[in-house]
Design a protein around this motif. Sequence first.
Motif, PDB file in Angstrom:
ATOM      1  N   ASP A   1       2.724   0.881   5.589  1.00 14.95           N
ATOM      2  CA  ASP A   1       3.278   1.684   4.641  1.00 14.95           C
ATOM      3  C   ASP A   1       4.895   1.821   4.839  1.00 14.95           C
ATOM      4  OD1 ASP A   1       4.105   3.580   2.715  1.00 14.95           O
ATOM      5  OD2 ASP A   1       2.874   5.256   3.529  1.00 14.95           O
ATOM      6  N   ALA A   2       5.457   0.844   4.292  1.00 13.81           N
ATOM      7  CA  ALA A   2       6.742   0.664   4.716  1.00 13.81           C
ATOM      8  C   ALA A   2       7.779   1.684   4.015  1.00 13.81           C
ATOM      9  CB  ALA A   2       7.554  -0.592   3.994  1.00 13.81           C
ATOM     10  N   MET A   3       7.263   2.659   3.130  1.00  8.25           N
ATOM     11  CA  MET A   3       8.036   3.878   2.644  1.00  8.25           C
ATOM     12  C   MET A   3       7.685   5.031   3.096  1.00  8.25           C
ATOM     13  SD  MET A   3       9.465   1.461   0.594  1.00  8.25           S
ATOM     14  CE  MET A   3      10.539   2.321  -0.589  1.00  8.25           C
ATOM     15  N   GLY A   4       6.740   5.198   3.980  1.00  5.71           N
ATOM     16  CA  GLY A   4       6.008   6.459   4.378  1.00  5.71           C
ATOM     17  C   GLY A   4       7.114   7.111   5.498  1.00  5.71           C
ATOM     18  N   GLY A   5       6.720   8.423   5.636  1.00  2.93           N
ATOM     19  CA  GLY A   5       7.494   9.081   7.008  1.00  2.93           C
ATOM     20  C   GLY A   5       8.879   9.372   6.487  1.00  2.93           C
ATOM     21  N   ASP A   6       9.504  10.258   7.487  1.00  2.00           N
ATOM     22  CA  ASP A   6      10.748  10.853   7.015  1.00  2.00           C
ATOM     23  C   ASP A   6      11.930   9.872   6.948  1.00  2.00           C
ATOM     24  OD1 ASP A   6       9.521  13.042   7.394  1.00  2.00           O
ATOM     25  OD2 ASP A   6      10.344  13.369   9.573  1.00  2.00           O
ATOM     26  N   HIS A   7      11.726   8.551   7.470  1.00  2.00           N
ATOM     27  CA  HIS A   7      12.913   7.366   7.360  1.00  2.00           C
ATOM     28  C   HIS A   7      12.353   6.122   6.824  1.00  2.00           C
ATOM     29  CE1 HIS A   7      14.359  10.521  10.534  1.00  2.00           C
ATOM     30  NE2 HIS A   7      13.434   9.987  11.132  1.00  2.00           N
ATOM     31  N   GLY A   8      11.145   6.084   6.222  1.00  2.00           N
ATOM     32  CA  GLY A   8      10.788   4.830   5.386  1.00  2.00           C
ATOM     33  C   GLY A   8      11.237   3.624   6.098  1.00  2.00           C
ATOM     34  N   PRO A   9      11.715   2.495   5.243  1.00  2.00           N
ATOM     35  CA  PRO A   9      11.847   1.299   5.897  1.00  2.00           C
ATOM     36  C   PRO A   9      12.918   1.080   6.962  1.00  2.00           C
ATOM     37  CG  PRO A   9      12.816   1.459   3.672  1.00  2.00           C
ATOM     38  CD  PRO A   9      12.029   2.636   3.814  1.00  2.00           C
ATOM     39  N   LYS A  10      13.615   2.194   7.085  1.00  2.00           N
ATOM     40  CA  LYS A  10      14.843   2.078   8.079  1.00  2.00           C
ATOM     41  C   LYS A  10      13.927   2.535   9.379  1.00  2.00           C
ATOM     42  CE  LYS A  10      17.912   5.575   9.088  1.00  2.00           C
ATOM     43  NZ  LYS A  10      18.641   6.885   8.641  1.00  2.00           N
ATOM     44  N   VAL A  11      12.938   2.818   9.686  1.00  2.00           N
ATOM     45  CA  VAL A  11      12.461   2.821  10.797  1.00  2.00           C
ATOM     46  C   VAL A  11      11.355   1.772  10.965  1.00  2.00           C
ATOM     47  CG1 VAL A  11      10.348   4.156  11.814  1.00  2.00           C
ATOM     48  CG2 VAL A  11      12.763   5.019  11.625  1.00  2.00           C
ATOM     49  N   VAL A  12      10.577   1.654   9.951  1.00  2.00           N
ATOM     50  CA  VAL A  12       9.227   0.813   9.942  1.00  2.00           C
ATOM     51  C   VAL A  12       9.744  -0.728   9.923  1.00  2.00           C
ATOM     52  CG1 VAL A  12       7.324  -0.194   8.423  1.00  2.00           C
ATOM     53  CG2 VAL A  12       7.960   2.232   8.370  1.00  2.00           C
TER      54      VAL A  12
ATOM     55  N   ALA B   1       3.384   6.414   8.232  1.00  2.00           N
ATOM     56  CA  ALA B   1       3.959   7.519   8.519  1.00  2.00           C
ATOM     57  C   ALA B   1       4.002   8.688   7.678  1.00  2.00           C
ATOM     58  CB  ALA B   1       5.391   7.497   9.338  1.00  2.00           C
ATOM     59  N   GLY B   2       3.432   8.325   6.733  1.00  2.00           N
ATOM     60  CA  GLY B   2       3.171   9.266   5.420  1.00  2.00           C
ATOM     61  C   GLY B   2       2.421  10.373   5.692  1.00  2.00           C
ATOM     62  N   ASN B   3       2.651  11.278   4.513  1.00  2.00           N
ATOM     63  CA  ASN B   3       1.772  12.609   4.572  1.00  2.00           C
ATOM     64  C   ASN B   3       0.371  12.435   4.949  1.00  2.00           C
ATOM     65  OD1 ASN B   3      -0.001  14.565   3.052  1.00  2.00           O
ATOM     66  ND2 ASN B   3       1.798  14.662   1.496  1.00  2.00           N
ATOM     67  N   THR B   4      -0.075  13.301   6.012  1.00  2.00           N
ATOM     68  CA  THR B   4      -1.339  13.023   6.863  1.00  2.00           C
ATOM     69  C   THR B   4      -2.439  13.392   5.783  1.00  2.00           C
ATOM     70  OG1 THR B   4      -0.279  13.958   8.722  1.00  2.00           O
ATOM     71  CG2 THR B   4      -2.595  13.805   8.958  1.00  2.00           C
TER      72      THR B   4
END
Lengths: 344, 344
Positions: free
Chosen positions: A9-20, A105-108
Amino acid sequence: MKQMCISLDAMGGDHGPKVVIPAALHMLKKYPQLRIILVGDEKVLHRYLKKLRVQESPQLQIHHASQVVTMDESPSSALRGKKDSSMRVAINLVKGGVADACVSAGNTGALMMTARFVLKTLPGIERPAIISLMPSTQGRVRMVDLGANVDSCAEHLVQFALMGSILTRVVEHIDKPTIGLLNNGTEEIKGNDQVKRTAQLLAEHPEINYYGYVEGDDIYKGTVNVVVCDGFVGNVAIKACEGIAKMFKQYFKESFSAGVTGKVAGAVVYPILRRLQKRLDPAQYNGASFLGLQGTVVKSHGGASVVGFQYAIEQAIIEIEENVPQLIRHELAEWLEEGEEELE
Amino acid sequence: MKQMCISLDAMGGDHGPKVVIPAALHMLKKYPQLRIILVGDEKVLHRYLKKLRVQESPQLQIHHASQVVTMDESPSSALRGKKDSSMRVAINLVKGGVADACVSAGNTGALMMTARFVLKTLPGIERPAIISLMPSTQGRVRMVDLGANVDSCAEHLVQFALMGSILTRVVEHIDKPTIGLLNNGTEEIKGNDQVKRTAQLLAEHPEINYYGYVEGDDIYKGTVNVVVCDGFVGNVAIKACEGIAKMFKQYFKESFSAGVTGKVAGAVVYPILRRLQKRLDPAQYNGASFLGLQGTVVKSHGGASVVGFQYAIEQAIIEIEENVPQLIRHELAEWLEEGEEELE
């Protein structure tokens, strides 16, 4: 390592693609048999790849998804309203057999609800649970459930224990992992009704190496291989620990940047602090597994770093290698059959 | 400070009189209006006093008790079988009006059960609760319940909130302390049934300044003045935090004693580490209050140091000064009356 494919999920989490994306590139270098599908807005993802001078390849593909589940969205609104989210599509790829596992890394809450809806639970499993590796002074400790469920009954907790035992056995190569039940004391009279009933069931269970009650501090002492608890308690406990760890860090920083003595001392101890920080780095414990689903889903911490996200992908790789969902399905079926035979 | 008398369970805790007596002597020096009754085996206590070259006086008396409640004894066996224990007799002195409060480092479960049996709860209070000051990066935070109750219902949690609010108001001189309800997330959909019902009752309560849900890490952030939770959750959370704190300490010690660099660095940072340790010293947070009883009982940590035990006595002094039990009784009665008037 066998050939495998993981959807991210490349858009998930606080940082999205920058981290993924950097994490994905690192893992592809490390494991040539690995294929990764980046799920998300193709324009955004192409731009990132271009910036990093990387091209799409059979090893690294982009799969478009037009929506993103936000971190504060309610799970049910994500499930109903975001059928083309990067999270949902990444899970769909597992369901369709295109990917062997999915990492987000998205919404649990949304990830759990969507994964459960799309992949379904294994036969006999009423509720999936979240399990994660915890830091400890000795040995490797896992804790389940970390927040997938609140109000678990004794039977659910026994299922969590069984699934945690199977995962730990195959991942850590421990024959009979010890299982501790989290309680507000180790004496027999301690605990609420749910815990007392669970203790009885765990003690009687032929497949579980039950240690007995453990207390909050036993998590970090490494008293048992797996600590079992309801998700409400587990979630509160690990967040409280995160809170106290942050407080320590802040006090520490203040101490070593205050005044000349502090700064000089800070410079002297810098390499030691670096080593200490590395040892305590939460990144290496990143990657919580959803157990009990018909497919492998790993949840990264929303704020995870590139290194942290790599650990989450690593966790998915291990579970694919060891065929964890199939193993749980198989052992569960055996145990349920035995139970039926006994009843006959 | 007004004239007051405190009974100390001199045999309780891991260290008994070795810690209790020096702490008592320190507090008597600090507060000339204070009288202390040491409860326990008079032979043992006299021997300790002799060793310290101190004599009995009107300020410092010994009250004999022939039994001791051990740390691993079940509360009910202590209540039934140890009617002449130092713990029981110290509480009896409060009941009889000889002492204004009692402090014990003994077995928490036994202390709670005995205090409840001897002193009784205040009218309208179904269950007493344990409240304690917690370390935080800003402000002073109290947490209730830390383990007196498991399986608290929403009405109990509201009573804990109300009692915690009253204590915090008078001790911290905060007009309307903010109350946070511990949950596994701050979104409205989060929580088990118990927490959701409690949230509703707290929001409607005229005497409670309800902040909303807080998470585990909010305890140490100082988000609210009082964090409310069921004793099972509270106990697990603080013990988990104790565990991680110990792990940090161990890693730290290892880092600064390994190799020449480590030792040299250790010597340089020693004063800073001392200051840091002082700031984080658990002694200053020692002294948990039992709220909801018809009398003041303070529980010291079983392993508390002399300084820690002094903080527990200090807590008792503050509660006597502020008349906490009477205050809770009074405000509770008012609130219950108002409720009845509304119903009429």
